[in-house]
Design a protein around this motif. Structure first.
Motif, PDB file in Angstrom:
ATOM      1  N   HIS A  68      17.701  58.137  69.733  1.00  0.00           N
ATOM      2  CA  HIS A  68      17.385  57.594  68.408  1.00  0.00           C
ATOM      3  C   HIS A  68      16.164  56.683  68.478  1.00  0.00           C
ATOM      4  CE1 HIS A  68      17.837  54.471  65.217  1.00  0.00           C
ATOM      5  NE2 HIS A  68      18.081  55.539  64.464  1.00  0.00           N
ATOM      6  N   PHE A 107      18.578  56.531  58.532  1.00  0.00           N
ATOM      7  CA  PHE A 107      18.492  56.929  59.937  1.00  0.00           C
ATOM      8  C   PHE A 107      18.101  55.728  60.795  1.00  0.00           C
ATOM      9  CE2 PHE A 107      16.252  58.788  63.594  1.00  0.00           C
ATOM     10  CZ  PHE A 107      17.154  59.770  64.007  1.00  0.00           C
ATOM     11  N   LYS A 110      20.889  53.444  61.331  1.00  0.00           N
ATOM     12  CA  LYS A 110      22.005  54.130  61.997  1.00  0.00           C
ATOM     13  C   LYS A 110      23.197  54.366  61.068  1.00  0.00           C
ATOM     14  CE  LYS A 110      20.683  52.520  66.602  1.00  0.00           C
ATOM     15  NZ  LYS A 110      21.112  51.867  67.862  1.00  0.00           N
ATOM     16  N   ASP A 111      22.883  54.508  59.789  1.00  0.00           N
ATOM     17  CA  ASP A 111      23.889  54.924  58.813  1.00  0.00           C
ATOM     18  C   ASP A 111      23.787  56.447  58.710  1.00  0.00           C
ATOM     19  OD1 ASP A 111      25.608  55.352  56.728  1.00  0.00           O
ATOM     20  OD2 ASP A 111      24.638  53.973  55.339  1.00  0.00           O
ATOM     21  N   PHE A 112      24.337  57.120  59.708  1.00  0.00           N
ATOM     22  CA  PHE A 112      24.051  58.540  59.872  1.00  0.00           C
ATOM     23  C   PHE A 112      24.715  59.410  58.813  1.00  0.00           C
ATOM     24  CE2 PHE A 112      23.374  56.739  64.138  1.00  0.00           C
ATOM     25  CZ  PHE A 112      22.036  57.061  64.269  1.00  0.00           C
ATOM     26  N   ALA A 115      22.325  59.198  56.009  1.00  0.00           N
ATOM     27  CA  ALA A 115      21.102  59.920  56.372  1.00  0.00           C
ATOM     28  C   ALA A 115      21.288  61.421  56.166  1.00  0.00           C
ATOM     29  CB  ALA A 115      20.730  59.622  57.822  1.00  0.00           C
ATOM     30  N   ARG A 136      16.180  65.036  63.008  1.00  0.00           N
ATOM     31  CA  ARG A 136      16.888  63.792  62.684  1.00  0.00           C
ATOM     32  C   ARG A 136      18.291  64.082  62.175  1.00  0.00           C
ATOM     33  NH1 ARG A 136      13.105  58.973  60.468  1.00  0.00           N
ATOM     34  NH2 ARG A 136      11.652  58.939  62.224  1.00  0.00           N
ATOM     35  N   ARG A 137      18.433  65.112  61.340  1.00  0.00           N
ATOM     36  CA  ARG A 137      19.774  65.448  60.867  1.00  0.00           C
ATOM     37  C   ARG A 137      20.620  65.968  62.022  1.00  0.00           C
ATOM     38  NH1 ARG A 137      21.137  69.628  55.949  1.00  0.00           N
ATOM     39  NH2 ARG A 137      20.742  71.146  57.624  1.00  0.00           N
ATOM     40  N   ALA A 140      21.878  62.995  63.759  1.00  0.00           N
ATOM     41  CA  ALA A 140      22.893  62.374  62.900  1.00  0.00           C
ATOM     42  C   ALA A 140      24.221  63.118  63.031  1.00  0.00           C
ATOM     43  CB  ALA A 140      22.419  62.371  61.442  1.00  0.00           C
ATOM     44  N   TYR A 141      24.164  64.441  63.065  1.00  0.00           N
ATOM     45  CA  TYR A 141      25.391  65.227  63.248  1.00  0.00           C
ATOM     46  C   TYR A 141      26.025  64.930  64.607  1.00  0.00           C
ATOM     47  CZ  TYR A 141      24.883  68.259  59.100  1.00  0.00           C
ATOM     48  OH  TYR A 141      24.821  68.754  57.815  1.00  0.00           O
ATOM     49  N   TYR A 143      25.897  62.107  66.230  1.00  0.00           N
ATOM     50  CA  TYR A 143      26.549  60.810  66.087  1.00  0.00           C
ATOM     51  C   TYR A 143      27.872  60.933  65.327  1.00  0.00           C
ATOM     52  CZ  TYR A 143      23.421  57.172  67.929  1.00  0.00           C
ATOM     53  OH  TYR A 143      22.708  56.329  68.748  1.00  0.00           O
ATOM     54  N   CYS A 144      27.923  61.871  64.393  1.00  0.00           N
ATOM     55  CA  CYS A 144      29.118  62.053  63.568  1.00  0.00           C
ATOM     56  C   CYS A 144      30.132  62.997  64.210  1.00  0.00           C
ATOM     57  CB  CYS A 144      28.724  62.557  62.184  1.00  0.00           C
ATOM     58  SG  CYS A 144      27.789  61.351  61.198  1.00  0.00           S
TER      59      CYS A 144
END
Length: 202
Positions: A68, A107, A110-112, A115, A136-137, A140-141, A143-144
């Motif tokens: 990140h 992003f 870090k509010d994925f 984002a 970036r997405r 984010a995925y 992280y999720c």
């Protein structure tokens, strides 16, 4: 019951996978020459032998925080100037650029989850073809806890910019999460090979 939208998503995944395997075969030939030279030194860790960058090493460790930080530093430098579609020069374009800005802020913070929602609006508009937005997405995925979706986005980033090491590295992280370690190693090697070729051309 499979809806039309789900069917399209499945077909898109199949097409991307076919592109992925074709690109993998092409880049394997390039990576092999680097690996043959590297293995002559006697080190058993072939991925390390081809000089992974900080991003490559972070992806190998699945260090999402460092990935990140690096992606924040790079921003959109790897996107081409012509990323905006001709269809984009409409009144809706500013709305989409604002959506990307909101996605970037989420992003950065870090509010994925947020984002992802903003980047969904950008991607679904079909007005901007940005490998960085997909990358970036993808992160984010990750992280999720959604590596399958992360892999698909990394593959889409690769399709938009097929010589971009970041796209390979993100595929590697997703593949490791999916316990496909052999394929992940291939992606790390190909990403490192591309980075080495970039250095040689500088």
């Amino acid at each position: 019951m499979i809806t039309f939208r789900h069917f399209n998503s499945i077909m898109e995944a199949i097409v991307l996978y076919l592109k992925y395997t074709t690109a993998r075969a092409r880049h394997n030939a390039q990576a092999s020459s680097h690996l043959m030279m590297a293995t002559s030194g006697g080190n058993e860790n072939s991925t390390e032998q081809i000089a992974l960058s900080l991003l490559g090493k972070a992806c190998m460790r699945m260090d999402l925080i460092t990935i990140h930080d690096i992606m924040m530093a790079v921003q959109y430098d790897d996107d081409s100037v012509g990323e905006l579609s001709f269809r984009g020069w409409t009144i809706n374009m500013q709305n989409i650029l604002n959506a990307r800005k909101h996605g970037d802020l989420a992003f950065q913070d870090k509010d994925f989850g947020m984002a992802i929602l903003w980047y969904n609006r950008v991607i679904d508009s079909h007005l901007i073809d940005s490998p960085t937005v997909y990358a970036r997405r993808s992160l984010a995925y990750l992280y999720c806890g959604l590596p399958d979706r992360a892999l698909l986005d990394a593959m889409k980033a690769h399709c938009l910019k097929n010589d971009w090491p970041t796209a390979f590295y993100l595929q590697a992280v997703a593949l490791i999460k999916l316990e496909m370690k052999a394929d992940a190693t291939d992606m790390l090697e190909e990403g490192a090979s591309l980075e080495n070729m970039r250095r040689n051309f500088r």
